[in-house]
Design an enzyme around this catalytic site. Structure first.
Site, PDB file in Angstrom:
ATOM      1  N   SER A 106      -2.544  11.218   5.894  1.00 36.75           N
ATOM      2  CA  SER A 106      -2.983  12.173   6.485  1.00 36.75           C
ATOM      3  C   SER A 106      -4.628  12.038   6.194  1.00 36.75           C
ATOM      4  O   SER A 106      -5.207  11.572   5.208  1.00 36.75           O
ATOM      5  CB  SER A 106      -2.833  13.588   5.828  1.00 36.75           C
ATOM      6  OG  SER A 106      -3.737  14.623   6.153  1.00 36.75           O
ATOM      7  N   CYS A 118     -12.071  -1.929  -8.116  1.00 38.15           N
ATOM      8  CA  CYS A 118     -10.530  -1.798  -7.661  1.00 38.15           C
ATOM      9  C   CYS A 118     -10.091  -1.360  -6.327  1.00 38.15           C
ATOM     10  O   CYS A 118      -9.222  -1.632  -5.768  1.00 38.15           O
ATOM     11  CB  CYS A 118      -9.727  -1.120  -8.876  1.00 38.15           C
ATOM     12  SG  CYS A 118     -10.622   0.636  -9.433  1.00 38.15           S
ATOM     13  N   ARG A 119     -11.084  -0.603  -6.010  1.00 37.35           N
ATOM     14  CA  ARG A 119     -11.013   0.218  -4.530  1.00 37.35           C
ATOM     15  C   ARG A 119     -10.839  -0.954  -3.131  1.00 37.35           C
ATOM     16  O   ARG A 119     -11.847  -1.752  -3.199  1.00 37.35           O
ATOM     17  CB  ARG A 119     -12.128   1.073  -4.117  1.00 37.35           C
ATOM     18  CG  ARG A 119     -11.824   1.712  -2.917  1.00 37.35           C
ATOM     19  CD  ARG A 119     -13.022   2.722  -2.855  1.00 37.35           C
ATOM     20  NE  ARG A 119     -12.861   3.517  -1.384  1.00 37.35           N
ATOM     21  CZ  ARG A 119     -11.901   4.259  -1.125  1.00 37.35           C
ATOM     22  NH1 ARG A 119     -10.980   4.730  -1.856  1.00 37.35           N
ATOM     23  NH2 ARG A 119     -11.766   4.776   0.218  1.00 37.35           N
ATOM     24  N   ASP A 124       0.917  -1.121  -0.021  1.00 37.46           N
ATOM     25  CA  ASP A 124       0.133  -0.006  -0.049  1.00 37.46           C
ATOM     26  C   ASP A 124       0.843   1.067   0.117  1.00 37.46           C
ATOM     27  O   ASP A 124       2.075   1.018   0.259  1.00 37.46           O
ATOM     28  CB  ASP A 124      -0.836   0.069   1.435  1.00 37.46           C
ATOM     29  CG  ASP A 124      -1.934   1.214   1.502  1.00 37.46           C
ATOM     30  OD1 ASP A 124      -2.226   1.865   0.410  1.00 37.46           O
ATOM     31  OD2 ASP A 124      -1.770   1.794   2.540  1.00 37.46           O
ATOM     32  N   ASP A 135      -0.068   5.061   1.094  1.00 41.43           N
ATOM     33  CA  ASP A 135      -0.208   6.076   2.036  1.00 41.43           C
ATOM     34  C   ASP A 135      -0.047   5.280   3.533  1.00 41.43           C
ATOM     35  O   ASP A 135      -0.717   4.656   3.947  1.00 41.43           O
ATOM     36  CB  ASP A 135      -1.283   6.942   1.905  1.00 41.43           C
ATOM     37  CG  ASP A 135      -1.264   7.881   0.756  1.00 41.43           C
ATOM     38  OD1 ASP A 135      -0.251   7.985   0.315  1.00 41.43           O
ATOM     39  OD2 ASP A 135      -2.435   8.195   0.099  1.00 41.43           O
ATOM     40  N   TYR A 184      -5.690  13.921   3.438  1.00 38.94           N
ATOM     41  CA  TYR A 184      -5.377  13.463   2.284  1.00 38.94           C
ATOM     42  C   TYR A 184      -4.118  14.155   1.854  1.00 38.94           C
ATOM     43  O   TYR A 184      -3.563  15.023   1.929  1.00 38.94           O
ATOM     44  CB  TYR A 184      -6.236  13.750   0.806  1.00 38.94           C
ATOM     45  CG  TYR A 184      -7.522  12.995   0.982  1.00 38.94           C
ATOM     46  CD1 TYR A 184      -7.809  11.813   0.406  1.00 38.94           C
ATOM     47  CD2 TYR A 184      -8.573  13.415   1.732  1.00 38.94           C
ATOM     48  CE1 TYR A 184      -8.816  10.995   0.489  1.00 38.94           C
ATOM     49  CE2 TYR A 184      -9.601  12.756   1.881  1.00 38.94           C
ATOM     50  CZ  TYR A 184      -9.919  11.647   1.327  1.00 38.94           C
ATOM     51  OH  TYR A 184     -11.042  10.976   1.314  1.00 38.94           O
TER      52      TYR A 184
END
Length: 176
Positions: free
Chosen positions: A16, A99-100, A7, A9, A19
């Site tokens: 954050s 996809c998410r 992954d 972030d 974002y």
């Protein structure tokens, strides 16, 4: 092929809740770039699967996202390593895409790109969605305590989830 899927972030760079919207906000977690480079130099292929709903929300554009990924590639290259395929989901949480994460579409895309089976491949994330996506395709779920990892650790984890302090600790384990 030794494949590791990450992954972004909270694993590679600081996360954050507001974002990561600019290149200036994209700040690597200490040790992460070096960990990717060490793994790459040791023959690992490093792929990245990242939800980027900030695109759908209009917080940043594709060119900005690509600039962040170019910076990631540059920093790893400066350490003698390489980042392989980077896939992202540009959709918002209510768009119903496949996809998410926690769906496994990005992981399946990576498997197809490299023509590999995902069973047992480590997928390193910091959220329940990452771990669930890993479980759906029989990847080895790996949780790091960076990013949202501490919050995730307070919830039930999929059976067999491995837990590490950070990406550097994951690399140390894989390279021993």
């Amino acid at each position: 092929m030794k494949l590791l899927i990450l992954d972004r972030d909270g694993v590679i760079n600081y996360d954050s809740d507001a974002y990561i919207k600019t290149l200036e906000e994209w700040i690597p977690i200490p040790g992460a770039i070096e960990a990717i480079a060490r793994l790459s130099r040791a023959g690992w292929t490093i792929a990245v699967a990242t939800n980027q709903s900030g695109l759908a929300r209009g917080y940043y554009d594709l060119a900005t996202l690509e600039t962040m990924h170019a910076r990631l590639r540059q920093l790893v290259a400066e350490q003698g390593g390489e980042v392989g395929l980077i896939v992202h989901c540009p959709h918002g949480p209510d768009e119903g895409c496949d996809c998410r994460k926690p769906k496994a579409g990005m992981l399946k895309h990576i498997a197809s790109h490299y023509a590999v089976e995902l069973a047992g491949v480590w997928f390193v994330g910091d959220s329940s969605g990452d771990l669930e996506a890993a479980r759906l395709v029989d990847c080895q779920p790996v949780l790091v305590k960076t990013g949202k990892g501490q919050r995730t650790l307070a919830k039930p984890l999929p059976a067999g989830t491995l837990v590490f302090d950070d990406l550097a600790a994951v690399a140390a384990q894989l390279l021993q």
